[in-house]
Design an enzyme around this catalytic site. Sequence first.
Site, PDB file in Angstrom:
ATOM      1  N   ASP A  54       0.811  -1.143  -0.258  1.00  0.00           N
ATOM      2  CA  ASP A  54      -0.076  -0.007  -0.126  1.00  0.00           C
ATOM      3  C   ASP A  54       0.641   1.345   0.008  1.00  0.00           C
ATOM      4  OD1 ASP A  54      -2.376   1.347   0.212  1.00  0.00           O
ATOM      5  OD2 ASP A  54      -2.785   1.086   2.165  1.00  0.00           O
ATOM      6  N   ASN A 114     -10.566  -3.177  -6.105  1.00  0.00           N
ATOM      7  CA  ASN A 114     -10.002  -2.103  -6.793  1.00  0.00           C
ATOM      8  C   ASN A 114     -10.407  -1.783  -8.289  1.00  0.00           C
ATOM      9  OD1 ASN A 114      -6.670  -3.301  -5.633  1.00  0.00           O
ATOM     10  ND2 ASN A 114      -7.731  -1.715  -4.995  1.00  0.00           N
TER      11      ASN A 114
HETATM   12  C1  FPP Z   1      -1.828  -0.003  -3.441  1.00  0.00           C
HETATM   13  O1  FPP Z   1      -1.331   1.516  -3.539  1.00  0.00           O
HETATM   14  C2  FPP Z   1      -1.168  -0.611  -4.665  1.00  0.00           C
HETATM   15  C3  FPP Z   1      -1.937  -1.382  -5.793  1.00  0.00           C
HETATM   16  C4  FPP Z   1      -3.344  -1.457  -5.706  1.00  0.00           C
HETATM   17  C5  FPP Z   1      -1.411  -2.011  -6.693  1.00  0.00           C
HETATM   18  C6  FPP Z   1      -0.118  -2.756  -6.469  1.00  0.00           C
HETATM   19  C7  FPP Z   1       0.601  -3.532  -7.533  1.00  0.00           C
HETATM   20  C8  FPP Z   1       1.928  -3.572  -7.836  1.00  0.00           C
HETATM   21  C9  FPP Z   1       2.794  -3.077  -7.011  1.00  0.00           C
HETATM   22  C10 FPP Z   1       2.373  -4.274  -8.951  1.00  0.00           C
HETATM   23  C11 FPP Z   1       2.682  -5.543  -8.960  1.00  0.00           C
HETATM   24  C12 FPP Z   1       3.194  -6.364 -10.217  1.00  0.00           C
HETATM   25  C13 FPP Z   1       2.808  -7.473 -10.344  1.00  0.00           C
HETATM   26  C14 FPP Z   1       3.064  -7.942 -11.723  1.00  0.00           C
HETATM   27  C15 FPP Z   1       2.782  -8.514  -9.343  1.00  0.00           C
HETATM   28  P1  FPP Z   1      -2.489   2.600  -3.654  1.00  0.00           P
HETATM   29  O2  FPP Z   1      -2.418   2.873  -5.160  1.00  0.00           O
HETATM   30  O3  FPP Z   1      -3.479   2.221  -2.852  1.00  0.00           O
HETATM   31  O4  FPP Z   1      -1.775   3.768  -3.048  1.00  0.00           O
HETATM   32  P2  FPP Z   1      -2.258   5.065  -2.038  1.00  0.00           P
HETATM   33  O5  FPP Z   1      -3.028   4.287  -0.881  1.00  0.00           O
HETATM   34  O6  FPP Z   1      -1.214   5.788  -1.757  1.00  0.00           O
HETATM   35  O7  FPP Z   1      -3.337   5.586  -3.040  1.00  0.00           O
END
Ligand code: FPP
EC number: 2.5.1.-
Length: 249
Positions: free
Chosen positions: A29, A77
């Site tokens: 996160d 999501n």
């Molecule tokens: C949450 O941060 C993150 C995600 C929803 C995506 C996570 C995915 C990756 C790191 C890529 C992984 C790749 C593979 C191929 C497995 P957020 O967007 O919720 O952050 P925020 O809370 O700061 O908005």
Amino acid sequence: MTPKPTVLQNLPADLDETRLPKHVAVIMDGNGRWAKRQGLPRIMGHRRGVDALKELLRCCKDWGIPALTAYAFSTENWGRPLDEVDFLMTLFDRVLRQELREMVQENVKINFMGNLGALPRSLQAEIERSMTETQHNRSIQFTVAMNYGGREEILQACRAIATSVQQGLLQPDQIDEALFEKHLYTSNVGDPDLLIRTSGEMRVSNFLLWQMAYAELYITETLWPDFDRTEFHRALCVYQQRDRRFGKV
Ligand code: FPP
């Protein structure tokens, strides 16, 4: 069966090799906030998030942790802005294409869990290909939760068990924890010992609800793209200080 690690590389001296978690799960996160702090678009945070995940996978493999499960995309999501969802789907697809060769070479067994049939067709094909090509690998089991929801996972297990009862293949009193677990996505990897969540949120967010029963929780303020080898080392030190009693004294 959980794959066995081979030779441990560079395990920090203050970690006890005999008390490492066998299965680490991670809620990645803080990508969006990381990007915002750098004055970048949110998608750049996801891009950097991939690098952080690769580093964590390498650490687990080098340090002899046989299973890593990462929450890449939840059933919730899909509610994000369309362009971000599209970006993430394209990113997953591209990363799988780019990294497959290395995962094969590094003996990584990759697995996916979630409602995969609802993902874009090309991504489904990459998922299938990466699972097939790494199915006999043994250095680490790397599971990616994609279009995953813990409640949905429990419901689909209930439906499958109810069908068996309806067909007369199973008696209700034969339903115990072991049987239930056979119907979960994690039947081949088991429960996590350690759950890491970055960015300071104190929630499990529908991740591995059944499996988390006795997991040790480690929550850090660090945003996911900044979660590196040093941060993971810190999490493992904290884990090794915990007294895991599993409800006993
Ligand atoms: C949450 O941060 C993150 C995600 C929803 C995506 C996570 C995915 C990756 C790191 C890529 C992984 C790749 C593979 C191929 C497995 P957020 O967007 O919720 O952050 P925020 O809370 O700061 O908005």
